[in-house]
Design an enzyme around this catalytic site. Sequence first.
Site, mmCIF file in Angstrom:
data_model
loop_
_atom_site.group_PDB
_atom_site.id
_atom_site.type_symbol
_atom_site.label_atom_id
_atom_site.label_comp_id
_atom_site.label_asym_id
_atom_site.label_seq_id
_atom_site.Cartn_x
_atom_site.Cartn_y
_atom_site.Cartn_z
ATOM 1 N N GLU A 110 0.696 -1.294 0.017
ATOM 2 C CA GLU A 110 -0.015 -0.138 0.007
ATOM 3 C C GLU A 110 0.725 1.559 -0.062
ATOM 4 O OE1 GLU A 110 -0.342 -2.788 2.054
ATOM 5 O OE2 GLU A 110 -2.994 -3.066 1.868
ATOM 6 N N PHE A 114 -11.769 -7.529 13.437
ATOM 7 C CA PHE A 114 -10.314 -7.768 12.808
ATOM 8 C C PHE A 114 -10.181 -6.441 11.870
ATOM 9 C CE2 PHE A 114 -8.607 -10.108 8.441
ATOM 10 C CZ PHE A 114 -7.652 -9.969 9.336
ATOM 11 N N GLN A 115 -8.713 -6.318 11.495
ATOM 12 C CA GLN A 115 -8.273 -5.929 10.999
ATOM 13 C C GLN A 115 -9.181 -4.044 10.907
ATOM 14 O OE1 GLN A 115 -8.037 -7.167 6.595
ATOM 15 N NE2 GLN A 115 -5.736 -7.631 7.203
ATOM 16 N N LYS A 121 -17.161 -0.661 6.119
ATOM 17 C CA LYS A 121 -18.249 -1.577 5.087
ATOM 18 C C LYS A 121 -19.697 -1.075 4.389
ATOM 19 C CE LYS A 121 -17.302 -5.932 2.940
ATOM 20 N NZ LYS A 121 -17.304 -7.617 3.209
ATOM 21 N N MET A 129 24.483 8.321 0.990
ATOM 22 C CA MET A 129 24.820 9.792 2.293
ATOM 23 C C MET A 129 24.932 9.042 4.123
ATOM 24 S SD MET A 129 24.413 12.831 1.383
ATOM 25 C CE MET A 129 23.476 13.063 -0.066
#
Lengths: 173, 592
Positions: B57, B119-120, B169, B489
């Site tokens: 993501e 969940f999630q 949802k 760097m």
Amino acid sequence: MLDTTQTERHTLSVLVDNEPGVLARVVGLFSGRGYNIESLTVSEVDTARQLSRISVVTSGTPMVIEQIKQLLDKLVPTHSVQDLTVGPAHVERELALVKIVCVGDKRVESLRVADSFRARTLDSSLNSFVFEVTGNSSKVTAFIELMNSLGDTEVARTGVCGMTRGNNIDLVG
Amino acid sequence: MSKTQTAAMMPGAEVILKVMEAEGVDVIFGYPGGAVLPIYDALFKNNSIRHILVRHEQAAVHAAEGYARSTGKVGVVLVTSGPGATNAVTGLTDALMDSVPIVCLTGQVPSHLIGTDAFQEADTSGITRPCTKYNYLVKKSDRLQANIEEAFHVARSGRPGPVVLDLPKDIQMLDAPYVEHKSAAPAVQRYKPVTSPDKAVIKEAVKMMKQAKKPVIYGGGGLINSGPHASDALHRLVGKTGWPTTLTLMGLGALPADDRHFLGMLGMHGTYQANLTMHNCDFMLNLGARFDDRVTGRLSEFAPFSKKVHADIDPSSINKVVNVDLGIIGDVGETLEALLAEMEAQSFRPNDKAMARWWEQIEGWRSRDCLAFEQAGPVIKPQKSIQRLYEMTMDRDVYVTTEVGQHQMWAAQYFGFHKPNRWMTSGGLGTMGYGLPAAVGVQVAHPEATVIDISGEASFLMNMQELSTIAQYNLPVKIFILNNEWMGMVRQWQELVHGKRYSESYSSSLPDFVKLADTFGMKGLRASAADDLDDVIAEMLATDGPVIADIRVEKEENCFPMIPSGAAHHEMILGPEDEANKSISEEGKVLV
């Protein structure tokens, strides 16, 4: 050019949409950038249009104060930001509830002090009072300090709310 | 929303796609999951919006940033709840820091489960509040359309930025009203950023410009965000004034690199002439830049002899770190047009005598040739590899993305940009792993263009899962890895600031990049010696599909010139021979 050395105390009055998270946005703006909140009060002031007013007292250099005002104004739910401290004359009030536990002379003295501060007695028992005092912050602080010297105290303060004097009304643009 | 129009009722997921179509969205970068399945189901039946499946993501957001920065349009991201949203956070923060317009849709557990540690489930609106321009948790179906429309408006107007729409949802599944708009005007009242500069302020600015004897134009990313017309207007301003001009990392391309007025990039790894011009100027015109610490160096000695005018669309950028004499609030393109018109009205003429003296001084600094390097022997100098890449692609319309580190600075120094929107790099946040997914987004937006991710081997490993995305869509991205086997760097700072104690900065256990390319069905190339370089670049450019080019460069080359941390513009280190004379102060060591 803005002064970057002297610290000033400012009272800001911010009109915002009363939507979820709006207070978190304002508080997060201060905490995320290390700015100072001395007091904060918030409540819905227009139910029909779902507007809340946030009064916040902050301190910082003029450069920081300017930055805070711009950042508050930039928030999507913000309608207006007024700096009462630099604007036209304004009034500020704070309310405190002070519970004092004491007996005898001190109990009598606490009532006398309360009277001279025009505090109201909200509750009393044989060895305690709850006073309500209203005024500017320094008056409220002075009252609390006197009470502290007379007994054990518990204090709840609302923080400052304020508005400009005169016929100017802060409306939604 | 017009009251006379009747609303059609349809599932929330369909409303979401309808509104996006109306907003001109043609591509979404995303990754599915349980809490966004209704939207993916609606996408399955949709023919006008293309979905690019990324492999992480974070990469979805960077790809959308690449798309947005190279087109000027809003980039759109679609991810699921919980880990989908938290993985997107780095990309959102990157977009906030670099003012990139992004709308990110995140799935959320159904409304009745919010707050139950389902969940999630993650508090996405809480987590993303400080890393977005604005965010929504959509709680009511009848607000869905208005929320999405406002999200696009907020993302693209004013100072652009990322906006998150958190979509439970049930909101995606329940019927919601959708009203087709006759006009494109958003139904938004409350967010109205100022874009037109104040006339009196413009007058004052031109008055100040007329006094300038040692002026400099310092342009930033706002010139790019404002659109190509802003770069065009800058070009005219520079032509009219003859003033020296420097650009920030985010502003590169706003003025063609070969314009004789262009001094190169300024700041920590900017050119000697740009930084000395800034230090010695008596008038600075800041156009859409924000006085970033990488640009200013030590603030107490930043351009100490100058009057400063700062044009920015974000009022909170003005007087944030540098106190200026005049702030102009507005879109920088509109500001430039207003300045040009007012200069005409006030009969502005550059002060020829003063300008001749000033340019003589500047050419003296320029003659130090601060970017000179010596390619001797078989080991490829990283600077040489970028220089050749630039020279060998000059006949093409090239889009360059980068990761973060030495290779990024060398790309900024040695690759010349001639148009806006051709240079995509993570400036503010400095996100390693940005370049590869950003290149995905750029290539999706410009299928025919040459898109090159100038990378370092360490940054590349941070998002290399996107090779799979590149393979799936056969995106002909050219991945040009400056491989020095170090986090270069970090190694450079450890050399200069921490007594050469190279703590954990060695890139151990690297893959064989040529074989890696092969496993994804791409072409892998390697340049091990200076003589290979041109052949490898030529073969890379001649290849139709994606390529990984492993360019083995000098391992311990440092990026110069450099303003040491905590130093001022006139205290630059020009090269290794200069290093010994200028040590880094204790205050400087604290800075990043």
